[in-house]
Design an enzyme around this catalytic site. Structure first.
Site, PDB file in Angstrom:
ATOM      1  N   CYS A 106       0.763  -1.332  -0.127  1.00  0.00           N
ATOM      2  CA  CYS A 106       0.079   0.396   0.002  1.00  0.00           C
ATOM      3  C   CYS A 106       0.851   1.011   0.107  1.00  0.00           C
ATOM      4  CB  CYS A 106      -0.978  -0.094   1.341  1.00  0.00           C
ATOM      5  SG  CYS A 106      -2.046   1.872   1.171  1.00  0.00           S
ATOM      6  N   CYS A 139      -1.252   6.061   7.065  1.00  0.00           N
ATOM      7  CA  CYS A 139      -2.925   5.961   7.299  1.00  0.00           C
ATOM      8  C   CYS A 139      -2.742   5.135   8.056  1.00  0.00           C
ATOM      9  CB  CYS A 139      -3.403   4.428   6.002  1.00  0.00           C
ATOM     10  SG  CYS A 139      -4.965   3.736   6.133  1.00  0.00           S
ATOM     11  N   GLN A 173     -19.488 -10.133  10.015  1.00  0.00           N
ATOM     12  CA  GLN A 173     -18.141 -10.321  10.391  1.00  0.00           C
ATOM     13  C   GLN A 173     -17.776  -9.527   8.980  1.00  0.00           C
ATOM     14  OE1 GLN A 173     -16.038 -11.495  12.400  1.00  0.00           O
ATOM     15  NE2 GLN A 173     -17.880 -12.830  13.896  1.00  0.00           N
ATOM     16  N   GLU A 179     -29.038 -10.270  20.867  1.00  0.00           N
ATOM     17  CA  GLU A 179     -29.322  -9.290  20.493  1.00  0.00           C
ATOM     18  C   GLU A 179     -29.482  -8.287  21.050  1.00  0.00           C
ATOM     19  OE1 GLU A 179     -25.768  -8.794  17.653  1.00  0.00           O
ATOM     20  OE2 GLU A 179     -26.893  -6.886  18.254  1.00  0.00           O
ATOM     21  N   CYS A 190     -12.758 -10.764  19.881  1.00  0.00           N
ATOM     22  CA  CYS A 190     -11.805 -10.199  19.129  1.00  0.00           C
ATOM     23  C   CYS A 190     -11.534  -8.902  20.136  1.00  0.00           C
ATOM     24  CB  CYS A 190     -12.744  -9.355  18.143  1.00  0.00           C
ATOM     25  SG  CYS A 190     -14.342  -7.755  19.235  1.00  0.00           S
TER      26      CYS A 190
HETATM   27  N1  SAH Z   1     -22.043 -12.996  16.167  1.00  0.00           N
HETATM   28  C1  SAH Z   1     -22.448 -12.715  15.207  1.00  0.00           C
HETATM   29  C2  SAH Z   1     -21.731 -11.143  15.695  1.00  0.00           C
HETATM   30  C3  SAH Z   1     -20.959 -10.464  16.622  1.00  0.00           C
HETATM   31  S1  SAH Z   1     -20.209  -9.048  16.975  1.00  0.00           S
HETATM   32  C4  SAH Z   1     -21.270 -12.411  14.114  1.00  0.00           C
HETATM   33  O1  SAH Z   1     -20.356 -13.510  13.916  1.00  0.00           O
HETATM   34  O2  SAH Z   1     -21.999 -11.859  12.968  1.00  0.00           O
HETATM   35  C5  SAH Z   1     -21.322  -9.170  18.663  1.00  0.00           C
HETATM   36  C6  SAH Z   1     -22.740  -8.452  18.748  1.00  0.00           C
HETATM   37  O3  SAH Z   1     -22.872  -7.980  20.155  1.00  0.00           O
HETATM   38  C7  SAH Z   1     -22.743  -7.477  18.010  1.00  0.00           C
HETATM   39  O4  SAH Z   1     -24.229  -8.016  17.023  1.00  0.00           O
HETATM   40  C8  SAH Z   1     -23.430  -6.152  19.074  1.00  0.00           C
HETATM   41  O5  SAH Z   1     -24.942  -5.212  18.384  1.00  0.00           O
HETATM   42  C9  SAH Z   1     -24.237  -6.943  19.941  1.00  0.00           C
HETATM   43  N2  SAH Z   1     -23.920  -6.195  21.356  1.00  0.00           N
HETATM   44  C10 SAH Z   1     -23.181  -5.352  21.700  1.00  0.00           C
HETATM   45  N3  SAH Z   1     -23.568  -5.432  23.093  1.00  0.00           N
HETATM   46  C11 SAH Z   1     -24.368  -6.039  23.646  1.00  0.00           C
HETATM   47  C12 SAH Z   1     -24.873  -6.651  24.587  1.00  0.00           C
HETATM   48  N4  SAH Z   1     -24.842  -6.138  25.634  1.00  0.00           N
HETATM   49  N5  SAH Z   1     -26.582  -7.448  25.061  1.00  0.00           N
HETATM   50  C13 SAH Z   1     -26.679  -8.075  24.062  1.00  0.00           C
HETATM   51  N6  SAH Z   1     -25.565  -8.059  22.396  1.00  0.00           N
HETATM   52  C14 SAH Z   1     -24.757  -7.216  22.495  1.00  0.00           C
END
Ligand code: SAH
Length: 460
Positions: free
Chosen positions: A78, A84, A290, A340, A415
């Protein structure tokens, strides 16, 4: 107060030999035990460095001249890598990146979780760790009466004006940004100006589905209306039939938050579809999805393997987003419950179950830490729990509730290795045992690390 003596002074030029890396990917060298962190320096390298910041216990330096380069040093593809800051590791061979990420997980497993003997497997990396992202969010600015798009320069709000491509972004997303910029310039659409809080177009967000080629464009504007909206839509969609939705997101605030609260679909249905393996998913603009679809498969396969769900098992998928992991689990389980916090995502999750003919799932909007105790009160007794929280990890009350629910297994997708290790310690002290940890490289070229932990309930 007398100033503490440090072995180096600010602005001093020194020769250093690097021995380690921080988890951000900075090189670490020591002068009489005093650590100096230097971006873009690699272990084993010798270099001339200018000291630019001195703290009590550590300092920062800038790389001036590399005297002895590491064999792991590579030329970043890059052209704006050093400006960046979006990627941190392009100067490092991919093997070294994977090794660094594994070390990072191993370190926190030892130092934070005090789980020295838990195996941390080699990171599952990509064959081709470039052009993997399916989502780009890019600020819009102006130069010489033309719109420009580029990420902010490291630690600033100055748009990099010579950025013509992002090498971790898939080509389609890249081309879409270019197309919006060009057409919007031709139509006289102005960029938003942060200083004056005037102008119109703030950000362009593009989401592309690797499985279907569906593309969603979100235009973030300061104004309620977009100048020449119909013409812009026409020119974009005629040239690019993969565009399935264009959304106007209005953000009138003086803020660093990219998206505002109000959205309007100005073309298409307002969502896109993607497929992972044999399942199809509807994705709305506000739903989490993701960003590395190739590695998502790798990640989910590992989650399924660790979860090892049988036909009589009841499973909870906490932080379930649009129900991706839930639906894979549901193919093996008796019943899956997903929770969620984002209502649009739960709406997507319910539709996704139907879309795939899956009938053994139930999804709830709410904070996982509140919904889980409620489920317990309803008599729900899960055999397996999957959690996939944001960077800050699980709330303590959620960990307590999982302990209380006493599942056979917990699969923790994280993560952020530090909060993962913190939470694993709590589980370990309460009747659970971490068996193994598998890092997966979801964010190649950056210092971000994803890891999955398998946790079993001890038989007591
Ligand atoms: N497992 C899913 C999402 C993971 S990301 C996948 O693989 O796509 C984490 C998610 O947690 C996000 O969608 C976010 O909106 C949600 N989130 C954040 N804080 C939260 C809470 N206190 N209770 C429930 N969900 C939550």
């Amino acid at each position: 107060m007398a100033k503490q003596k440090t072995p180096v002074k600010k602005n001093e030029k020194i020769s250093l030999t690097f021995e380690d890396l921080t988890h951000e990917g900075n090189g670490v060298a020591k002068v009489d035990g005093y650590p100096i962190f230097v971006p873009y320096a690699l272990p084993g390298e010798e270099a001339e460095v200018k000291v630019i910041k001195i703290n009590k216990n550590f300092g920062y330096g800038k790389l001036l001249d590399i005297k002895k380069a590491s064999p792991e040093r590579v030329t970043p593809p890059c052209n704006v890598f050093y400006k960046c800051g979006g990627c941190q590791l392009q100067h490092m061979s991919y093997d070294m990146q994977l090794e660094m990420k594994r070390n990072q997980v191993q370190n926190v497993m030892k130092k934070v979780a005090h789980l020295d003997h838990v195996p941390v497997h080699p990171v599952l990396g990509m064959e081709d760790p470039w052009r993997y992202r399916n989502k780009i969010q890019i600020p819009v600015g102006e130069k010489d009466e033309e719109l420009i798009t580029g990420f902010y320069q490291h630690r600033s709000h100055r748009i990099i004006d010579d950025m013509d491509t992002c090498v971790i972004q898939n080509e389609l997303g890249d081309r879409m940004v270019e197309a919006v910029r060009r057409i919007a310039t031709d139509l006289g659409i102005e960029a938003y100006n942060e200083e004056t809080h005037r102008g119109m177009l703030r950000h362009i967000i593009v989401r592309t589905a690797f499985g279907t080629n569906d593309t969603m464009i979100i235009l973030v504007t300061r104004t309620e209306k977009l100048l020449q909206q119909d013409e812009l839509i026409k020119q974009l969609t005629v040239t690019y039939p993969s565009i399935k939705s264009i959304i106007l997101n209005i953000n009138k605030e003086k803020t660093n938050v990219i998206m505002g609260k109000k959205s309007r679909t100005i073309f298409g249905e307002g969502y896109i579809y993607d497929s992972i393996g044999d399942l199809k998913f509807k994705i709305s603009p506000r739903s989490f999805y993701q960003v590395n679809p190739i590695q998502t498969k790798v990640l989910y396969n590992k989650v399924l393997e660790f979860a090892n769900v049988g036909a009589n098992d009841v499973v909870i998928d906490a932080y379930c987003g649009i129900g991706t992991i839930s639906l894979f689990l549901a193919q093996q389980a008796k019943q899956v419950y997903g929770v969620e916090i984002v209502p649009e995502a739960i709406n997507d999750a319910k539709i996704n179950a139907k879309l795939n003919g899956i009938t053994n799932t139930e999804f709830m909007v709410g904070e996982a830490e509140k919904v889980m105790p409620w489920w317990t009160a309803q008599g729900l007794r899960p055999d397996v729990i999957v959690v996939d929280p944001p960077r800050k990890g699980c709330e303590e009350i959620l960990l307590k509730e999982m302990i209380n629910m006493a599942p056979k297994r917990i699969v923790y997708v994280s993560c952020n290795p530090s909060t993962l290790a913190r939470d694993l310690r709590i589980l370990e002290d309460s009747g659970f045992k971490t068996q193994e940890v598998q890092p997966v490289d979801m964010f190649c070229q950056t210092s971000h690390v994803e890891a999955i932990a398998l946790i079993q309930r001890k038989i007591m």
